[in-house]
Design a protein around this motif. Structure first.
Motif, short mmCIF file in Angstrom:
data_model
loop_
_atom_site.label_atom_id
_atom_site.label_comp_id
_atom_site.label_asym_id
_atom_site.label_seq_id
_atom_site.Cartn_x
_atom_site.Cartn_y
_atom_site.Cartn_z
N GLY A 1 25.99 36.95 45.43
CA GLY A 1 25.64 38.27 44.90
C GLY A 1 26.58 38.73 43.81
N LEU A 2 26.44 39.99 43.46
CA LEU A 2 27.23 40.57 42.37
C LEU A 2 28.66 40.89 42.81
CD1 LEU A 2 24.55 43.02 40.94
CD2 LEU A 2 25.63 41.15 39.68
N ILE A 3 29.51 40.99 41.82
CA ILE A 3 30.88 41.46 42.03
C ILE A 3 30.91 42.92 41.56
CG2 ILE A 3 33.30 41.14 41.41
CD1 ILE A 3 32.51 38.18 40.71
N TYR B 1 33.91 52.32 36.32
CA TYR B 1 34.83 51.59 35.44
C TYR B 1 35.86 52.52 34.79
CZ TYR B 1 31.98 47.27 35.40
OH TYR B 1 31.30 46.13 35.72
N PHE C 1 41.90 48.76 37.06
CA PHE C 1 40.56 48.19 37.15
C PHE C 1 40.61 47.02 38.13
CE2 PHE C 1 37.08 45.47 35.60
CZ PHE C 1 36.05 46.39 35.50
N ARG C 2 39.86 47.09 39.22
CA ARG C 2 39.93 46.08 40.27
C ARG C 2 38.54 45.73 40.81
NH1 ARG C 2 45.23 44.87 42.38
NH2 ARG C 2 46.63 45.60 40.76
N LYS C 3 38.51 44.61 41.53
CA LYS C 3 37.30 44.27 42.28
C LYS C 3 37.22 45.20 43.48
CE LYS C 3 38.05 39.85 43.00
NZ LYS C 3 37.96 38.46 43.45
N TYR D 1 32.99 46.00 40.44
CA TYR D 1 34.30 46.42 39.93
C TYR D 1 34.39 47.94 39.96
CZ TYR D 1 34.67 41.63 38.16
OH TYR D 1 34.73 40.26 38.06
N LYS E 1 36.68 43.80 55.33
CA LYS E 1 37.37 43.23 56.49
C LYS E 1 38.58 42.38 56.12
CE LYS E 1 34.38 39.31 57.13
NZ LYS E 1 33.93 38.26 57.13
N ASP E 2 38.52 41.74 54.95
CA ASP E 2 39.67 40.91 54.56
C ASP E 2 40.78 41.72 53.89
OD1 ASP E 2 38.75 38.43 55.49
OD2 ASP E 2 37.39 38.29 53.77
N GLU E 3 40.50 42.99 53.62
CA GLU E 3 41.50 43.81 52.93
C GLU E 3 42.44 44.49 53.92
OE1 GLU E 3 41.22 43.91 49.58
OE2 GLU E 3 39.38 42.73 49.65
N ILE F 1 28.14 52.30 36.78
CA ILE F 1 29.15 51.53 36.06
C ILE F 1 30.14 52.42 35.29
CG2 ILE F 1 29.39 50.16 33.93
CD1 ILE F 1 27.63 48.06 35.10
N ARG F 2 29.65 53.38 34.54
CA ARG F 2 30.58 54.17 33.71
C ARG F 2 31.53 54.99 34.56
NH1 ARG F 2 28.91 57.61 29.41
NH2 ARG F 2 30.91 57.07 28.51
#
Lengths: 349, 131
Positions: free
Chosen positions: B120-122, B16, B110-112, B124, B71-73, B12-13
């Motif tokens: 499930g989790l997102i 982020y 900062f983005r997904k 970032y 795939k959607d990006e 995370i650190r």
């Protein structure tokens, strides 16, 4: 009372024009633009949500206040599009500003006024000296059902305000705040529903206008202020028309609301709307000027604030990009199909 | 759900806030973190360092045939960014209408990064926005 120490706003760069939405539904773009007083709205990127918008606004607020994340004793995030049903947005924001673990944090929901409810909560903590600084954020990637009138306005954006109690830090004193609240079924979204439902014209008089005028008149009653005592006024702006009408009803002039009227160019950012309007107004406000803010959240309620700008505002002015500059400089237009893709409505199989 | 939450939590650190580290012995910065400095070996004195997120594109490519995760990006840009503090970082370059080029200045946003299915989790993370 507690005052504003710093603020920051963030609006995604993508925009869709009213014409591009109206074309899909064979509607008259000109009459919609005139009726709602809106030209275009912001659209979140595919990789943006209420948390990423909140983080970007929070980082700008930290920069504006010239503080560290660890200075925050509380982080509250108001939104009606929190990415998780269970797992707070506020902890994501706190981590992303390196606030550490010694802080209070929670997510709030009160339709479009959850962010200003957060301001009142932080004010209480600061005034009672439980914390030195706290942050309240309003952030949304609002939803509008395809083909519904809301689709022309529901947009994305957010703003963060850092509040503190020491005069030397404050760019603006919040001299008074009140709320006006009732159980009014004007607009709602059930658990698990993708889009909100609303009562059509019922959202106007019994919802928006009753609560905004109720809170604002209560503020006048308790403070003795009248509209002419304020240099600026910011009202919740679900479209570009309602805030102009309610301002006129209450006795404010157009010049007082113009700096904070952002919906015609970015749409309705829901929890972000009145807070982005306040940020945009603070960008141009001078020391000694007074600002009145009244938010509105369906369900329903309004929070009203009397704010007085201090001489500290000029020293912090150039630390972040002004809201109107950010919104006009950083934008790229998308058509309806890209809009649907960005909103996650269509995916590759 | 495909991924374990522990692997997200550990990163995370760094994800982020671009938290890497630096050897205080020779002032060499690293991202991601290294346990031992490449130059100083057993004399390493590693301390945490948060990078500004400002840098420039050292190289980039357009991904048209993505892994399922993105795939959607597609199509999307992946760049190697030289941070202003020195380290090279690989990351997504945001499509903000400014065509990326070698040398284009960027800043962190900062983005997904990834959404783990419906339940499930997102995840970032940092991405880089061309300026």
């Amino acid at each position: 009372m507690a005052g504003i120490v710093g603020y920051g706003a963030y609006v995604p760069i993508y925009r869709i024009k009213v014409e591009d939405i109206a074309k899909v539904w064979s509607e008259d773009a000109e009459s919609i633009k005139k009726g709602l007083n809106i030209r275009e709205k912001s659209v979140p990127g595919r990789d943006e949500d209420a948390a990423t918008i909140a983080v970007e606004a929070a980082r700008r607020a930290i920069q504006h206040a010239d503080l560290e994340g660890t200075d925050m004793g509380a982080v509250y995030v108001g939104s009606e599009s929190h990415p998780y049903a269970v797992k707070p947005t506020a902890t994501v924001v706190a981590q992303a500003i390196e606030a550490g673990s010694r802080l209070m944090a929670a997510d709030l929901e009160f339709a479009c006024k959850a962010g200003t409810a957060g301001i009142q909560m932080v004010m209480g903590l600061v005034d009672s000296k439980m914390i030195k600084y706290g942050m309240a954020i309003g952030s949304d990637t609002s939803q509008g059902r395809p083909g519904d009138a809301l689709e022309y306005t529901a947009s994305a954006g957010g703003a963060a305000f850092i509040l503190g109690g020491e005069k030397k830090d404050m760019i603006a004193n919040i001299t008074h705040t009140v709320s006006y609240t009732s159980d009014t079924p004007d607009f709602w979204r059930r658990e698990g529903a993708s889009f909100p439902s609303h009562g059509g014209r019922f959202t106007g008089e019994p919802g928006y206008f009753r609560h905004i005028t109720g809170a604002t008149k209560l503020l006048f009653e308790q403070t003795g202020f009248k509209p002419s005592d304020f240099d600026y006024a910011v009202f919740h702006q679900p479209n570009g028309k309602f805030p102009i009408n309610v301002a006129a009803q209450l006795g404010f002039e157009m010049r007082q609301i113009e700096p904070g009227l952002m919906t015609p160019i970015i749409g309705n950012t829901y929890s972000g709307a009145s807070m982005i309007g306040l940020a945009s107004t603070l960008d141009v406000a001078r020391p000694g000027q007074r600002i009145m803010v009244t938010s509105f959240g369906s369900g329903a309620g309004s929070d009203s604030f009397a704010i007085e700008v201090t001489e500290n505002i000029d020293a912090k002015r150039d630390r972040i990009e002004p809201v109107r500059e950010m919104v006009s400089k950083h934008k790229t237009y998308v058509d309806y199909s890209v809009y649907l893709k960005n909103r996650g409505s269509i995916t590759k199989t | 759900m495909e991924r374990a939450s522990a692997s997200l939590w550990r990163k995370i650190r760094s994800r982020y806030n671009l938290v890497g580290n630096e050897c205080q012995n020779c002032n060499t910065p690293y991202f991601p973190q290294r346990v031992v400095c490449r130059k100083c070996g057993r004399n390493s004195k590693m301390v945490e360092k948060q990078f500004s997120g400002n840098g420039e594109i050292y190289s980039f490519t357009t991904v048209r045939v993505p892994p399922d995760t993105f795939k959607d990006e597609a199509p999307y840009f992946i760049g190697v960014i030289r941070l202003e503090e020195g380290p090279m970082v690989e990351g997504h370059v945001i499509d903000n209408g400014i065509a990326p080029k070698i040398g284009t200045k960027v800043r962190m946003q900062f983005r997904k990064m990834y959404v783990d299915g419906q339940e499930g989790l997102i995840y970032y993370s940092f991405k880089f926005e061309p300026l």
